[in-house]
Motif scaffolding. Structure first.
Motif, short mmCIF file in Angstrom:
data_model
loop_
_atom_site.label_atom_id
_atom_site.label_comp_id
_atom_site.label_asym_id
_atom_site.label_seq_id
_atom_site.Cartn_x
_atom_site.Cartn_y
_atom_site.Cartn_z
N THR A 139 0.83 -1.21 0.12
CA THR A 139 0.05 0.00 -0.01
C THR A 139 0.69 1.21 0.04
N ILE A 140 1.67 1.34 0.80
CA ILE A 140 2.60 2.65 1.00
C ILE A 140 3.73 2.70 -0.16
N HIS A 141 3.76 1.67 -0.78
CA HIS A 141 4.85 1.61 -2.09
C HIS A 141 4.35 2.67 -3.00
N ASP A 142 3.27 2.91 -3.30
CA ASP A 142 2.42 3.85 -4.12
C ASP A 142 1.94 5.09 -3.14
N PHE A 143 2.73 5.88 -2.71
CA PHE A 143 2.19 6.69 -1.46
C PHE A 143 1.43 7.63 -2.15
N GLU A 144 1.63 8.10 -3.22
CA GLU A 144 1.08 9.29 -3.90
C GLU A 144 -0.31 8.85 -4.28
N ASP A 145 -0.52 7.84 -4.44
CA ASP A 145 -2.10 7.22 -4.73
C ASP A 145 -2.31 6.41 -3.91
N LEU A 146 -2.37 6.83 -2.32
CA LEU A 146 -2.58 5.95 -1.39
C LEU A 146 -4.07 5.47 -1.21
N ASP A 147 -4.13 4.03 -1.18
CA ASP A 147 -5.54 3.50 -0.95
C ASP A 147 -5.72 3.48 0.56
N MET A 148 -6.65 4.25 0.92
CA MET A 148 -7.22 4.50 2.41
C MET A 148 -7.85 3.45 2.98
N GLU A 149 -8.48 2.66 1.95
CA GLU A 149 -9.48 1.42 2.45
C GLU A 149 -8.58 0.36 3.06
N ALA A 150 -7.22 0.18 1.98
CA ALA A 150 -6.35 -0.68 2.53
C ALA A 150 -5.57 -0.36 3.61
N VAL A 151 -5.39 0.67 3.88
CA VAL A 151 -4.72 1.17 5.11
C VAL A 151 -5.67 0.80 6.15
N TRP A 152 -6.83 1.14 6.25
CA TRP A 152 -7.68 0.74 7.54
C TRP A 152 -7.87 -1.10 7.55
N GLN A 153 -7.59 -1.68 6.26
CA GLN A 153 -7.83 -2.96 6.53
C GLN A 153 -6.55 -3.51 7.16
N CYS A 154 -5.39 -2.82 6.97
CA CYS A 154 -4.18 -3.33 7.58
C CYS A 154 -4.46 -3.10 9.09
N ILE A 155 -5.16 -2.00 9.52
CA ILE A 155 -5.41 -1.87 10.97
C ILE A 155 -6.20 -2.88 11.46
N ASP A 156 -7.27 -3.26 10.80
CA ASP A 156 -8.22 -4.33 11.24
C ASP A 156 -7.45 -5.71 11.39
N LEU A 157 -6.54 -6.00 10.64
CA LEU A 157 -5.68 -7.15 10.38
C LEU A 157 -4.81 -7.04 11.79
N PHE A 158 -4.02 -5.85 11.99
CA PHE A 158 -3.33 -5.78 13.25
C PHE A 158 -4.09 -6.20 14.41
N LYS A 159 -5.49 -5.24 14.46
CA LYS A 159 -6.14 -5.35 15.57
C LYS A 159 -6.66 -6.92 16.03
N GLU A 160 -6.83 -7.75 15.05
CA GLU A 160 -7.27 -9.05 14.98
C GLU A 160 -6.07 -9.76 15.67
N SER A 161 -4.97 -9.41 15.18
CA SER A 161 -3.62 -10.13 15.56
C SER A 161 -3.37 -9.93 17.03
N ILE A 162 -3.70 -8.81 17.50
CA ILE A 162 -3.60 -8.43 18.97
C ILE A 162 -4.48 -9.42 19.92
N LEU A 163 -5.77 -9.13 19.38
CA LEU A 163 -6.57 -9.96 20.18
C LEU A 163 -6.42 -11.59 20.25
#
Length: 346
Positions: A139-163
């Motif tokens: 996702t951050i590889h193409d920072f100029e055209d950032l996919d925010m939906e993918a960013v929030w998906q990353c956060i959801d994945l890390f949250k699940e990993s934490i739980l």
């Protein structure tokens, strides 16, 4: 040893199977578990069958733990998946067997269920975090055209990993927290959220002592970012304090000029005598200084008296709410003059 010989030994009612298990234990993992799995379906004697199943379960479990310790969550999850069938079979045997299951077997089953669940949670957490890491990097590889939906998906994945790791593995939980903090810090620029996550990482890290985490990337990243935040906060506080302080410095300009003139033109002894007479430390409850002793002090005595005076007037000792901010700033300037005098005696 051939599989046919193994089966013959197990089926034999004259054999407990101990000799066979001893021989099998010397084989490699894949061959050993393959033979044990086939053997476990042969004995009619429940006692022999339970012994084989128990050994097979332990082999699968130890292999899963070993793989997990090496970060190989795929092998770990595969071994746990293989473990499910013999564990369920052993539970059914213990439940429906005409033999009364002993406490040791019941305890073994309870522990294996608990340990297997915990190990699977940790392995699944690592797997989910890997997916989150890969998605974040792409996702951050193409920072100029950032996919925010993918960013929030990353956060959801890390949250699940934490739980999944919470109360199961402190280090894995801390790693996932650090990853999520990285998203908030690097991409979303939400400093307060990132700071809270990194502080939790450091807190969990302290519970892993005396282990040295300074070489762990996830821990170094969290502590480095927190240090940057702390430095920025200190600079901001200093800037705000300097603005506030300057107001009072301007207001006390004449008084400060006299202070500076006395400090630069008189001896340390005379300066302290003048200071105690003209501006005694109002905030000090027990102020007992003999001015005659100060006036006649030797060099060594003067050094000690200066150190004592610095403690008296130090601004950290002044409660601005009680004695005013102006008085606190004035004490800060007095402390600077006293410190300058003290350094002459080093």
């Amino acid at each position: 040893i051939t599989f046919e010989i193994v089966m013959e030994a197990v089926v034999s009612t004259q054999s407990t199977g101990s000799e066979v298990l001893e021989t099998i234990s010397k084989m490699d993992y894949d061959r050993r578990t393959r033979i044990l799995f086939r053997m476990s379906g042969i004995p009619k004697n429940p006692e022999h069958k339970m012994r084989l199943l128990k050994q097979l379960i332990l082999d699968y479990f130890h292999h899963s733990v070993s793989a997990l310790s090496n970060g190989d969550f795929k092998t770990c999850l595969a071994a746990i998946s293989d473990l499910f069938t013999p564990l369920t079979t052993l539970e059914d045997l213990a439940k429906y067997s005409t033999l009364c299951p002993d406490d040791e077997l019941l305890s073994f089953l309870a522990e294996m269920n608990e340990d297997t669940f915990k190990t699977r949670c940790i392995a699944e957490s690592m797997q989910i975090r890997r997916v989150g890491d890969d998605l974040f990097e792409s996702t951050i590889h193409d920072f100029e055209d950032l996919d925010m939906e993918a960013v929030w998906q990353c956060i959801d994945l890390f949250k699940e990993s934490i739980l999944l790791t919470r109360e199961n593995d402190i280090e894995q939980e801390a790693i996932s927290l650090s990853r999520m903090g990285k998203v908030y810090h690097d991409v979303l620029k939400q400093r307060n959220k990132a700071k809270a996550l990194f502080m939790e990482v450091v807190h969990l890290g302290t519970t892993l002592q005396p282990r040295n985490l300074s070489q762990e990337e996830w821990y170094r990243y969290a502590t480095t970012v927190l240090a940057e935040y702390q430095l920025k906060e200190q600079r901001k506080e200093e800037q705000e304090w300097n603005v506030t302080r300057q107001v009072y410095l301007d207001k006390m300009k004449d008084k400060l000029n006299v202070l500076q003139e006395k400090s630069s033109s008189t001896s340390a002894q005379d300066f302290m005598v003048w200071l105690y007479k003209t501006h005694p430390p109002q905030h000090v409850k027990r102020f007992d200084v003999n001015l005659k002793d100060v006036k006649s002090a030797t060099a060594d005595q003067c050094k000690k008296l200066l150190a004592k005076a610095i403690v008296f007037y130090h601004p950290d000792k002044v409660d601005a709410k009680v004695f005013s901010m102006e008085y606190k700033v004035f004490c800060e300037e007095i402390t600077k003059c006293l410190t300058s005098k003290y350094e002459c005696f080093k």
